[in-house]
Design an enzyme around this catalytic site. Structure first.
Site, PDB file in Angstrom:
ATOM      1  CB  THR A   1      -0.936   0.007   1.216  1.00  0.00           C
ATOM      2  OG1 THR A   1      -0.172  -0.120   2.425  1.00  0.00           O
ATOM      3  CG2 THR A   1      -1.912  -1.153   1.140  1.00  0.00           C
TER       4      THR A   1
ATOM      5  N   GLY B   1      -2.280  -1.478  16.058  1.00  0.00           N
ATOM      6  CA  GLY B   1      -3.496  -2.107  16.550  1.00  0.00           C
ATOM      7  C   GLY B   1      -3.714  -3.431  15.850  1.00  0.00           C
TER       8      GLY B   1
ATOM      9  N   GLY C   1      -9.979   2.829  14.680  1.00  0.00           N
ATOM     10  CA  GLY C   1      -8.696   3.521  14.648  1.00  0.00           C
ATOM     11  C   GLY C   1      -8.660   4.762  13.782  1.00  0.00           C
TER      12      GLY C   1
ATOM     13  CG  ASP D   1      -7.019  -4.125  13.993  1.00  0.00           C
ATOM     14  OD1 ASP D   1      -6.968  -5.319  13.642  1.00  0.00           O
ATOM     15  OD2 ASP D   1      -6.894  -3.746  15.169  1.00  0.00           O
TER      16      ASP D   1
END
Length: 489
Positions: free
Chosen positions: A151, A210, A451, A178
């Site tokens: 990404t 997370g 988040g 996450d």
């Protein structure tokens, strides 16, 4: 009743470490042999990644506990990669063993082609290393074909997922925290073919700050939250359904699979970013600051309680209509995103016909959870289930500072819900009407989901930044078992 003894599907004598020994492949999926001193056993479903034919040899690629290959007798310990080499002189026997092994492994329904997202920017920026050192070697040992996508920016994974040819893959994998998982779910649900796309299994490998979903899945069977255990769950191909919550404000939607927070938890999660240089210690450090200078927020929540929780709150009526057409100007809100009619429209529930209840503020914290763990050290909702059709609601209305500090210190064990200052119950639908701080009505709060900041009120941390929604009423409804994730069982 005693279980019937397993029977050999095929037996032969193999050369193992220079010793000729009898090897059985049994109908319970276990390969059994003796090394002269100890009876050995490999459970194909649990321990065997794959195998290779090398001339007269069969090399079985496995991952075993304590390096012993003794899963059959129930040993537990650190997982290690190990090869077991069986040599047989007969070409016909060699061919038959390879055929039986391949047939059995194929019968397990394991994925053969995976699309893998790797987020090199998340957490400690360790995802690329985890992929190269752990994920890629194990998946290749399992003969799984990989397509890899690093990404590049926020929402990149969502954009890729929206247009990806899913027919080429048996699953999507997120090597990240996450955040990428949430992007993938939102991308699947905004597709033309969302109803079939959302059935695509998603695997999660913990590699971020997370790791609540990976922790929740692995802890459900008592496994440590490690990349190795997460990859093994993907390889084995077991799946479970996952509830998806639709957060709605006007025509703007966000699909959540983890949590929503407003008040203390959201403030700690988002405002502690200013201390990111401290690492994970920033959360504890800033929690102390927030508790010592405790904020309370005016507001109101309405909810449809799950069966057995009707005693919480007071009878009310559905207030969700107020969330439609919210076009009041707020400098922190982006232009409203028009829902694409070809995408998922949210659960088909007639909310106005349900039995609603309400609780008025002020509140210290409102926290909704879809899975037990919010992070590797935060068991926010110990009773949460992956696909029960409900969200677990944790409410703190008023709490002295010392008891609040004590209950926050119990989050790693989930014991905070035992505090008399905490209300904990399950809901099917929820409406949040957020208000200003009690001590300063000119300032609002932060609404955080999975988040990400959904909304920032006036005077909050980075309140000049654009957000998906306004700091105003929003509603949440749950669609039971809508998504699918790879799971340990």
């Amino acid at each position: 009743m005693d279980q019937p003894e397993s029977q050999p599907l095929i037996s032969d004598r193999f050369l193992i470490n220079g010793t000729l020994t009898s090897v059985d492949f049994c109908d319970d999926g276990k390969i059994r042999w003796s090394d002269g001193h100890t009876d050995r056993c490999l459970a194909v479903e649990k321990e065997v990644l794959g195998f290779a034919s090398e001339g007269s040899r069969i090399r079985i690629r496995a991952i075993v506990e304590n390096g012993g290959g003794l899963c059959c007798v129930g040993s537990r310990g650190k997982l290690v990669r190990k090869d077991f080499v069986f040599e047989i002189a007969s070409a016909d026997s060699h061919r038959l063993w390879c055929q039986k092994l391949r047939e059995y492994i194929d019968s397990l329904g394991r994925p053969k082609r995976l699309f893998v997202f790797v987020n090199p920017f998340g957490g400690k920026k360790s995802a690329s290393k985890i992929f190269l050192d752990v994920v890629s070697p194990l998946l290749k040992d399992a003969d799984i074909q990989l397509t890899i996508q690093e990404t590049k920016h926020q929402l990149h994974a969502k954009a890729v997922t929206q247009t990806l040819d899913l027919s080429k893959y048996d699953g999507l994998v997120c090597v990240s925290g996450d955040g990428i998982l949430v992007e993938v779910v939102n991308g699947l649900l905004e597709r033309d073919d969302w109803d079939s796309a959302i059935k695509m299994p998603i695997g999660v490998v913990p590699a971020g700050t997370g790791n609540g979903m990976a922790k929740s899945l692995l802890d459900s069977v008592g496994d440590p939250c490690s990349p190795t255990n997460a990859v093994l769950a993907i390889i084995r191909g077991h799946k479970c359904s996952l509830d998806v919550a639709t957060i709605l404000q006007g025509e703007t939607k966000f699909f959540s699979v983890l949590m929503l927070a407003w008040g203390l938890v959201a403030d700690i999660d988002i405002e502690s970013e200013k201390y990111r240089w401290m690492g994970s210690a920033r959360l504890d450090f800033y929690a102390l600051q927030r508790i010592s200078h405790l904020r309370k927020y005016n507001g109101c929540i309405s909810f449809v309680p799950a069966p057995g929780f009707e005693a919480f709150g007071e009878p009310s009526t559905y207030k969700g209509e107020s969330t439609s057409g919210l076009n009041t100007f707020n400098p922190s809100q982006e232009e409203p995103i028009k829902v694409q009619q070809h995408g998922y429209q949210g659960p088909n529930i007639e909310l106005e016909k349900l039995q609603w209840r309400t609780i008025d503020g002020p509140f210290v914290s409102i926290w909704l959870h879809n899975v037990p763990w919010g992070g590797e050290d935060t068991m926010a909702a110990p009773d949460a289930k992956f696909s029960d059709g409900y969200l677990d609601l944790i409410i703190i209305r008023d709490c002295p500072k010392l008891p609040l500090l004590a209950l926050m210190s119990e989050l790693n064990k989930g014991n905070h819900i035992k505090s008399p200052y905490v209300m904990y119950f399950k809901v099917k639908a929820f409406v949040l009407e957020p208000g200003p701080r009690t001590e300063d009505p000119t300032k609002g709060g932060i609404i955080d989901s999975d988040g990400e900041v959904l909304a920032r009120g006036n005077g909050t941390y980075k309140c000049d930044q654009k957000t998906l929604m306004a700091y105003d009423n929003l509603q949440i409804a749950v669609d039971q078992g809508l998504a699918t994730v790879f799971s340990p069982i």
